[in-house]
Scaffold this motif. Structure first.
Motif, PDB file in Angstrom:
ATOM      1  N   ALA A  29      49.814 -57.737  -4.305  1.00 46.28           N
ATOM      2  CA  ALA A  29      48.513 -58.588  -3.497  1.00 46.28           C
ATOM      3  C   ALA A  29      48.529 -60.267  -3.832  1.00 46.28           C
ATOM      4  CB  ALA A  29      47.025 -58.337  -3.975  1.00 46.28           C
ATOM      5  N   ALA A  30      48.204 -61.114  -2.806  1.00 51.21           N
ATOM      6  CA  ALA A  30      48.399 -62.404  -3.149  1.00 51.21           C
ATOM      7  C   ALA A  30      47.012 -62.861  -2.263  1.00 51.21           C
ATOM      8  CB  ALA A  30      49.498 -63.023  -2.321  1.00 51.21           C
ATOM      9  N   VAL A  31      46.163 -63.931  -2.859  1.00 51.95           N
ATOM     10  CA  VAL A  31      45.149 -64.472  -2.050  1.00 51.95           C
ATOM     11  C   VAL A  31      45.074 -66.166  -2.148  1.00 51.95           C
ATOM     12  CG1 VAL A  31      43.624 -62.294  -2.379  1.00 51.95           C
ATOM     13  CG2 VAL A  31      43.580 -64.260  -4.168  1.00 51.95           C
ATOM     14  N   CYS A  73      46.441 -53.732  -7.151  1.00 48.09           N
ATOM     15  CA  CYS A  73      45.593 -54.423  -6.081  1.00 48.09           C
ATOM     16  C   CYS A  73      44.575 -55.428  -6.789  1.00 48.09           C
ATOM     17  CB  CYS A  73      44.633 -53.333  -5.541  1.00 48.09           C
ATOM     18  SG  CYS A  73      43.772 -52.379  -6.340  1.00 48.09           S
ATOM     19  N   MET A  74      43.966 -56.144  -6.215  1.00 46.91           N
ATOM     20  CA  MET A  74      43.107 -57.525  -6.568  1.00 46.91           C
ATOM     21  C   MET A  74      41.939 -57.688  -5.683  1.00 46.91           C
ATOM     22  SD  MET A  74      44.211 -61.230  -7.276  1.00 46.91           S
ATOM     23  CE  MET A  74      45.250 -61.304  -5.953  1.00 46.91           C
ATOM     24  N   PHE A  84      39.359 -59.224 -10.265  1.00 47.22           N
ATOM     25  CA  PHE A  84      39.527 -57.927 -10.732  1.00 47.22           C
ATOM     26  C   PHE A  84      40.930 -57.283 -10.444  1.00 47.22           C
ATOM     27  CE2 PHE A  84      35.180 -59.055 -10.131  1.00 47.22           C
ATOM     28  CZ  PHE A  84      34.374 -58.149 -11.118  1.00 47.22           C
ATOM     29  N   ILE A  85      41.423 -56.759 -11.311  1.00 46.05           N
ATOM     30  CA  ILE A  85      43.002 -56.204 -10.813  1.00 46.05           C
ATOM     31  C   ILE A  85      42.748 -54.540 -11.380  1.00 46.05           C
ATOM     32  CG2 ILE A  85      45.313 -56.190 -11.957  1.00 46.05           C
ATOM     33  CD1 ILE A  85      44.023 -58.935 -10.794  1.00 46.05           C
ATOM     34  N   GLY A  86      43.156 -54.021 -10.258  1.00 44.62           N
ATOM     35  CA  GLY A  86      43.513 -52.307 -10.281  1.00 44.62           C
ATOM     36  C   GLY A  86      44.886 -52.401 -10.997  1.00 44.62           C
ATOM     37  N   GLN A  87      45.031 -51.124 -11.642  1.00 44.95           N
ATOM     38  CA  GLN A  87      46.462 -51.140 -12.096  1.00 44.95           C
ATOM     39  C   GLN A  87      46.753 -49.617 -11.746  1.00 44.95           C
ATOM     40  OE1 GLN A  87      44.828 -52.819 -16.367  1.00 44.95           O
ATOM     41  NE2 GLN A  87      47.151 -52.642 -16.255  1.00 44.95           N
ATOM     42  N   ASP A  88      48.278 -49.483 -12.219  1.00 48.16           N
ATOM     43  CA  ASP A  88      49.087 -48.207 -12.045  1.00 48.16           C
ATOM     44  C   ASP A  88      48.358 -47.012 -12.708  1.00 48.16           C
ATOM     45  OD1 ASP A  88      51.200 -46.900 -10.410  1.00 48.16           O
ATOM     46  OD2 ASP A  88      51.952 -46.303 -12.211  1.00 48.16           O
TER      47      ASP A  88
END
Length: 411
Positions: A29-31, A73-74, A84-88
């Motif tokens: 992801a990139a924002v 994801c972010m 907020f970072i979602g992880q594997d």
């Protein structure tokens, strides 16, 4: 780290401004950082990076932070500088960046029990102080960002792949790998299932919710985009077909009434939604061609009675009738119904289409890299794309979305 692309402006196409390289794995992801020349990226290489544009025009990492598992994801909230970072591994990490120019990342809390599988998508709501997330453990969960405690969870029959959330009504829209979209009402530690939307023939890859028009847009691996009129309670309203690969990113621009969709092959499609469109018809069922009445191959009785060989069934995309190949030998675009590519038409419908009916209502642009995630800053007309090729690209979209978008827009 990052290369600046010099290009003369050209009307009606994206202008590649910068290309950021340096990740060791796919960029999840990139924002874009609103009102600042900065980009936040998260990657499968376990890094969270903040890139700031220097006077030289190049983007260099200002913050470099590593977590324990690949980032999937972010969700970024600019006013509070919270990431907020979602992880594997199913965990969600919350970080804050008080100063984007400092090498500081302060962990707020770590929730190790968000999901039992990869976190696929998430949304942070400042209004409710929740993080709502989906995962490959087939669940939707929502937790309190102040305490880190889990508030509730709902399970689906398939992997939950993407998510949108309405802050005001606390409705969650969840797309899954079966091609369904589930609408849930979240209320503290309880929830209720409102409805299930069925229309795609492949897994849902992206969702976008417009709270003003109350439209939900969905993109899927069947290469199509559907606009659902949630506010009008009409369900499926528009089918848009303008991709040759799975649709993985969506964004609707309220001010210019344009929809931007991106697919895995790098195609960026800009749809004009400020026009009167027709809803694609539902396909009709029949045991024989609804034009010439010849039986289809499963209609054993009629084949026996007429001593004829059964034919293969097709459908006219304009009227929805079940027809044989001989009665639907023509192909045509029909943009008003969302068909930007040529599709099958019965002979009668083909003859009713005029040349002006074939005028495109979408434009197509080549991003020249895999696009799995996209973000936009409409106020500046900027778009950022990223994907499995480890490259982040920043685009000037002003020629496509119009100069007037720079005023009066609030995200």
């Amino acid at each position: 780290m990052a290369a600046e692309i010099h290009s003369r402006p050209h009307s009606s196409r994206p202008i590649l401004l910068n290309k950021i390289e340096g990740h060791q794995d796919a960029v999840s992801a990139a924002v874009l950082i609103p009102k600042e020349d900065g980009v936040i990226t998260v990657s499968e290489d376990r890094t969270i990076r903040v890139w700031l544009k220097r006077d030289s025009g190049q983007y260099w990492p200002s913050i470099y932070h590593t977590v324990s598992s690949p980032c999937s994801c972010m969700s970024y909230h600019h006013e509070s500088r919270r990431i907020f970072i979602g992880q594997d591994n199913g965990a969600i990490v919350s970080l804050t960046c008080p100063e984007l120019t400092q090498m500081i990342c302060v962990p707020v809390y770590l929730c190790v029990s968000a999901h039992q599988g990869r976190v696929s998508d998430m949304v942070f709501s400042l209004l409710s102080q929740w993080v709502v997330s989906t995962g490959h453990d087939k669940s939707l969960s929502w937790m309190c960002t102040q305490s880190g405690s889990m508030l509730g969870r709902h399970y689906f029959s398939s992997w939950a792949s993407c998510l949108q959330y309405d802050n005001d009504t606390q409705h969650a829209f969840v797309g899954d790998y079966s091609g369904q979209i589930t609408l849930l009402k979240l209320e503290g530690q309880t929830y209720s299932t409102i409805t299930t939307l069925k229309g795609h023939e492949g897994s849902i890859g992206a969702l976008w919710w417009d709270p003003v028009q109350r439209w939900l847009f969905s993109g899927a691996s069947d290469h199509s985009v559907i606009m659902w009129d949630i506010g009008g309670r009409k369900g499926r309203t528009l089918l848009l077909q303008g991709h040759h690969e799975k649709v993985q990113a969506l964004r609707y621009l309220q001010l210019t009434r344009q929809l931007i969709s991106c697919s895995a092959d790098g195609t960026v499609t800009v749809w004009n939604m400020d026009t009167q469109r027709e809803e694609a018809p539902h396909w009709l069922d029949s045991d024989s061609c609804q034009k010439c009445e010849q039986p289809f191959f499963w209609n054993i009785k009629q084949m026996w009675d007429t001593k004829t060989l059964g034919l293969r069934q097709h459908h006219c995309r304009k009227c929805g009738k079940a027809v044989c190949g001989k009665c639907s030998s023509k192909r045509s675009t029909y943009p008003v119904m969302g068909f930007e590519f040529q599709v099958r038409m019965c002979d009668d419908c083909y003859n009713t289409i005029k040349d002006e009916d074939r005028t495109p209502l979408a434009t197509f642009h080549e991003g020249k890299h895999n696009i799995s995630h996209m973000d936009m800053d409409p106020a500046r007309g900027l778009m950022v794309t990223c994907g499995s090729d480890r490259v982040v690209k920043i685009w000037d979209m002003m020629q496509l979305v119009g100069c007037s978008i720079a005023t009066g827009f609030s995200r």
